[in-house]
Design an enzyme around this catalytic site. Structure first.
Site, PDB file in Angstrom:
ATOM      1  N   SER A 141       4.433   8.351  -2.359  1.00 46.05           N
ATOM      2  CA  SER A 141       3.496   7.699  -1.434  1.00 46.05           C
ATOM      3  C   SER A 141       3.383   6.197  -1.676  1.00 46.05           C
ATOM      4  O   SER A 141       2.389   5.576  -1.299  1.00 46.05           O
ATOM      5  CB  SER A 141       2.106   8.346  -1.514  1.00 46.05           C
ATOM      6  OG  SER A 141       2.191   9.742  -1.258  1.00 46.05           O
ATOM      7  N   ARG A 142       4.382   5.621  -2.327  1.00 50.25           N
ATOM      8  CA  ARG A 142       4.397   4.181  -2.628  1.00 50.25           C
ATOM      9  C   ARG A 142       3.258   3.756  -3.556  1.00 50.25           C
ATOM     10  O   ARG A 142       2.916   2.581  -3.643  1.00 50.25           O
ATOM     11  CB  ARG A 142       4.343   3.334  -1.340  1.00 50.25           C
ATOM     12  CG  ARG A 142       5.590   3.490  -0.448  1.00 50.25           C
ATOM     13  CD  ARG A 142       6.843   3.108  -1.203  1.00 50.25           C
ATOM     14  NE  ARG A 142       8.050   3.114  -0.400  1.00 50.25           N
ATOM     15  CZ  ARG A 142       8.941   4.101  -0.364  1.00 50.25           C
ATOM     16  NH1 ARG A 142       8.721   5.207  -1.069  1.00 50.25           N
ATOM     17  NH2 ARG A 142      10.027   4.013   0.357  1.00 50.25           N
ATOM     18  N   LEU A 143       2.678   4.713  -4.265  1.00 50.42           N
ATOM     19  CA  LEU A 143       1.639   4.395  -5.251  1.00 50.42           C
ATOM     20  C   LEU A 143       2.321   4.240  -6.612  1.00 50.42           C
ATOM     21  O   LEU A 143       2.095   5.013  -7.547  1.00 50.42           O
ATOM     22  CB  LEU A 143       0.566   5.487  -5.278  1.00 50.42           C
ATOM     23  CG  LEU A 143      -0.250   5.619  -3.993  1.00 50.42           C
ATOM     24  CD1 LEU A 143      -1.234   6.773  -4.098  1.00 50.42           C
ATOM     25  CD2 LEU A 143      -0.979   4.320  -3.687  1.00 50.42           C
ATOM     26  N   LEU A 196      12.965   6.723   0.658  1.00 51.79           N
ATOM     27  CA  LEU A 196      12.984   7.800  -0.326  1.00 51.79           C
ATOM     28  C   LEU A 196      11.588   7.964  -0.908  1.00 51.79           C
ATOM     29  O   LEU A 196      10.813   6.999  -0.966  1.00 51.79           O
ATOM     30  CB  LEU A 196      13.963   7.485  -1.451  1.00 51.79           C
ATOM     31  CG  LEU A 196      15.446   7.373  -1.079  1.00 51.79           C
ATOM     32  CD1 LEU A 196      16.244   6.912  -2.294  1.00 51.79           C
ATOM     33  CD2 LEU A 196      15.979   8.691  -0.558  1.00 51.79           C
TER      34      LEU A 196
END
Length: 214
Positions: free
Chosen positions: A192-194, A9
């Site tokens: 973006s997994r940031l 997700l």
């Protein structure tokens, strides 16, 4: 089995900035927990409790938070359970709250001690009667049982032993633990997994706050 490598997700619900944080981590935790309660999330007071035995072997399970104040985070269990044995020899733990709908999680680490008997008594007698009887029936917790029928028979016998209208005493093997939190981490999912991550670490009598790499 379904290939899991492509399942993911993108977290887009919110952001967490340093300016958003309360200077006291307990207050920040209480805000997030209340938001989860107000939103109707299912059991947002449920947490994953990680402990380790004397050899360092870890174990984790889900328990329910039953107190969060300046003294620490409190939960209740059987002292003879697996977690009880771990905490007897290695009295420290880490707790994890995961609120998927809010794309948030909170970690809390610290030493653990039992709550006073009078506090455990008060909480035990505030529980539903069936839960009080179940505490007696599940001793020693985590031990093998012959089958479900044996457990049900024990429960039925406890109903006869403590009929309606009589007080169910708190078992001596059951009570509370309190984690005195020395380190907190607040995580907010981002695209973006940031992700946004902030750690509160206790230094002397103050909390030091740092942003962490995701």
């Amino acid at each position: 089995m379904t290939d899991l490598t492509g399942l993911r997700l993108s977290y887009t619900r919110a952001e967490l900035r340093r300016a958003d944080l309360h200077p006291e981590p307990l207050a920040q935790f209480q805000v997030w927990l209340q938001e989860a309660l107000d939103a109707g999330l299912r059991e947002p007071y449920a947490l994953s409790l990680a402990t380790a035995d004397q050899s360092g072997r870890p174990s984790v399970r889900t328990v329910l938070l039953r107190g969060a104040d300046e003294r620490g985070l409190t939960f209740y269990t059987n002292f003879g359970s697996h977690k009880g044995h771990d905490l007897a020899v290695n009295p420290q733990a880490e707790l994890l709250f995961h609120w998927a709908e809010h794309e948030r999680q909170v970690r809390a680490y610290g030493p653990v001690a039992r709550v006073p008997d009078e506090e455990a008594d008060a909480y035990f007698h505030a529980r539903p009667r069936e839960s009080q009887l179940a505490a007696h029936a599940s001793d020693p917790q985590s031990a093998p049982v012959q089958d479900r029928a044996a457990l049900d028979a024990t429960f039925a016998a406890l109903h006869r032993r403590f009929p309606e209208g009589t007080e169910v005493p708190r078992p001596v093997f059951w009570g509370g633990y309190r984690v005195t939190v020395q380190e907190w981490e607040f995580w907010q999912g981002r695209p973006s997994r940031l992700h946004d991550r902030f750690r509160y670490a206790r230094q002397d009598d103050r909390w030091q706050v740092q942003r962490l790499l995701p």
